[in-house]
Design a protein around this motif. Structure first.
Motif, mmCIF file in Angstrom:
data_model
loop_
_atom_site.group_PDB
_atom_site.id
_atom_site.type_symbol
_atom_site.label_atom_id
_atom_site.label_comp_id
_atom_site.label_asym_id
_atom_site.label_seq_id
_atom_site.Cartn_x
_atom_site.Cartn_y
_atom_site.Cartn_z
ATOM 1 N N MET A 82 2.291 53.178 50.752
ATOM 2 C CA MET A 82 2.676 51.862 50.364
ATOM 3 C C MET A 82 2.298 50.660 51.282
ATOM 4 O O MET A 82 1.866 49.657 50.526
ATOM 5 C CB MET A 82 4.207 51.764 50.040
ATOM 6 N N SER A 83 2.453 50.730 52.469
ATOM 7 C CA SER A 83 2.105 49.509 53.245
ATOM 8 C C SER A 83 0.565 49.426 53.456
ATOM 9 O O SER A 83 0.178 48.254 53.713
ATOM 10 C CB SER A 83 2.857 50.001 54.777
ATOM 11 N N SER A 84 -0.157 50.405 53.015
ATOM 12 C CA SER A 84 -1.510 50.174 53.201
ATOM 13 C C SER A 84 -2.311 49.601 51.772
ATOM 14 O O SER A 84 -3.295 49.279 51.943
ATOM 15 C CB SER A 84 -2.317 51.599 53.452
ATOM 16 N N LEU A 85 -1.465 49.306 50.705
ATOM 17 C CA LEU A 85 -1.816 48.534 49.764
ATOM 18 C C LEU A 85 -1.574 47.340 49.496
ATOM 19 O O LEU A 85 -0.845 46.925 49.891
ATOM 20 C CB LEU A 85 -1.265 49.506 48.285
ATOM 21 N N THR A 86 -2.440 46.701 48.583
ATOM 22 C CA THR A 86 -2.163 45.363 48.291
ATOM 23 C C THR A 86 -1.070 45.168 47.224
ATOM 24 O O THR A 86 -0.801 46.145 46.564
ATOM 25 C CB THR A 86 -3.504 44.511 47.755
ATOM 26 N N GLN A 87 -0.561 43.867 47.292
ATOM 27 C CA GLN A 87 0.359 43.738 46.290
ATOM 28 C C GLN A 87 -0.122 43.948 44.579
ATOM 29 O O GLN A 87 0.625 44.271 43.886
ATOM 30 C CB GLN A 87 0.953 42.484 46.271
ATOM 31 N N GLU A 88 -1.251 43.637 44.470
ATOM 32 C CA GLU A 88 -2.051 44.029 43.146
ATOM 33 C C GLU A 88 -1.865 45.470 42.867
ATOM 34 O O GLU A 88 -1.729 45.973 41.860
ATOM 35 C CB GLU A 88 -3.386 43.264 43.176
ATOM 36 N N GLN A 89 -2.540 46.207 43.882
ATOM 37 C CA GLN A 89 -2.507 47.617 43.730
ATOM 38 C C GLN A 89 -0.937 48.050 43.406
ATOM 39 O O GLN A 89 -1.076 49.045 42.763
ATOM 40 C CB GLN A 89 -3.161 48.521 45.011
ATOM 41 N N ILE A 90 -0.252 47.635 44.250
ATOM 42 C CA ILE A 90 1.388 48.138 44.187
ATOM 43 C C ILE A 90 1.657 47.790 42.607
ATOM 44 O O ILE A 90 2.323 48.829 42.114
ATOM 45 C CB ILE A 90 2.202 47.673 45.095
ATOM 46 N N HIS A 91 1.407 46.544 42.189
ATOM 47 C CA HIS A 91 1.805 46.130 40.807
ATOM 48 C C HIS A 91 1.291 47.019 39.776
ATOM 49 O O HIS A 91 2.009 47.488 38.834
ATOM 50 C CB HIS A 91 1.536 44.880 40.746
ATOM 51 N N GLU A 92 -0.151 47.437 40.001
ATOM 52 C CA GLU A 92 -0.947 48.437 38.966
ATOM 53 C C GLU A 92 -0.079 49.741 39.008
ATOM 54 O O GLU A 92 0.050 50.477 37.897
ATOM 55 C CB GLU A 92 -2.324 48.500 39.282
ATOM 56 N N TYR A 93 0.107 50.233 40.484
ATOM 57 C CA TYR A 93 0.708 51.661 40.211
ATOM 58 C C TYR A 93 2.255 51.473 39.702
ATOM 59 O O TYR A 93 2.525 52.683 38.965
ATOM 60 C CB TYR A 93 0.769 52.368 41.690
ATOM 61 N N TYR A 94 2.874 50.394 39.728
ATOM 62 C CA TYR A 94 4.357 50.326 39.122
ATOM 63 C C TYR A 94 4.145 50.427 37.788
ATOM 64 O O TYR A 94 5.067 50.709 37.073
ATOM 65 C CB TYR A 94 4.772 48.944 39.764
ATOM 66 N N GLU A 95 3.220 49.758 37.104
ATOM 67 C CA GLU A 95 3.157 49.616 35.883
ATOM 68 C C GLU A 95 2.948 50.965 35.283
ATOM 69 O O GLU A 95 3.622 51.422 34.110
ATOM 70 C CB GLU A 95 1.887 48.811 35.259
#
Length: 144
Positions: free
Chosen positions: A19-32
Motif C-alpha cells: 500500500m505504501s508503495s502505490l500512488t493515491q490514484e492507484q490505491i483509488h483504482e484498487y479500492y473501486e
C-alpha cells in the motif's frame, strides 16, 4: 550460523508495504475494484462475494497486495487461451472485430469507441476483421 528458510507467506509482500508503495490514484483504482466485490460494505470480501474458491475473508490492504502481485505476474499461454475462450463463444477460433468492440465498450473497464478501434486495429494483424488466437495473444503480450 544457519539461515532459516522463510515460508512462502513470509516471502510475499506485506500488504501495508505494498500500500505504501502505490500512488493515491492507484490505491483509488484498487479500492473501486475492491468495492465491486464487497457487496455488503463490510470492508472485507468473503467467498460468497468473491465467487472464487478461497477460505476466510480479506481486507482492502490484503486485496491490494494480491492484485499487485497478480498484475506483476507474467501472463501464461493458458491464461491467454482462457481469456480468448471467454470471447470465442461459438468456439470458432476467432472473435469478430465487431463483437470484440462491443465487449470492450460495454463491459468491465469500458473503453471509448476510439480506444477499442485502436486496440482492434493493433490486434487484427491481417486486417480480415476476425481476431484469431495468435492475434489476440500478440495484443495481450508486450513485444518489447
Amino acid at each position: 550460523m544457519s539461515k532459516k528458510k522463510s515460508s512462502k507467506r513470509e516471502q510475499s509482500r506485506n500488504p501495508d508495504d505494498v500500500m505504501s508503495s502505490l500512488t493515491q490514484e492507484q490505491i483509488h483504482e484498487y479500492y473501486e475494484a475492491f468495492c465491486m466485490y464487497d457487496h455488503d460494505g463490510s470492508g472485507t470480501i468473503d467467498t460468497s462475494e468473491l465467487a472464487i474458491i478461497m477460505t476466510g475473508t480479506i481486507d482492502f490492504p490484503e486485496f491490494v497486495s494480491l492484485m499487485v502481485n497478480h498484475i506483476n505476474k507474467p501472463v501464461t499461454k493458458e491464461e491467454i487461451k482462457s481469456a480468448f475462450m471467454v470471447f470465442d463463444i461459438d468456439n470458432k477460433g476467432y472473435i469478430p472485430s465487431e463483437e470484440l468492440r462491443r465487449i470492450l465498450t460495454t463491459r468491465g473497464d469500458r473503453m471509448t469507441e476510439e480506444e477499442a478501434d485502436e486496440m482492434i486495429a493493433a490486434a487484427d494483424l491481417d486486417g480480415d476483421g476476425m481476431i484469431d488466437y495468435e492475434e489476440f495473444a500478440s495484443a495481450l503480450v508486450d513485444s518489447d
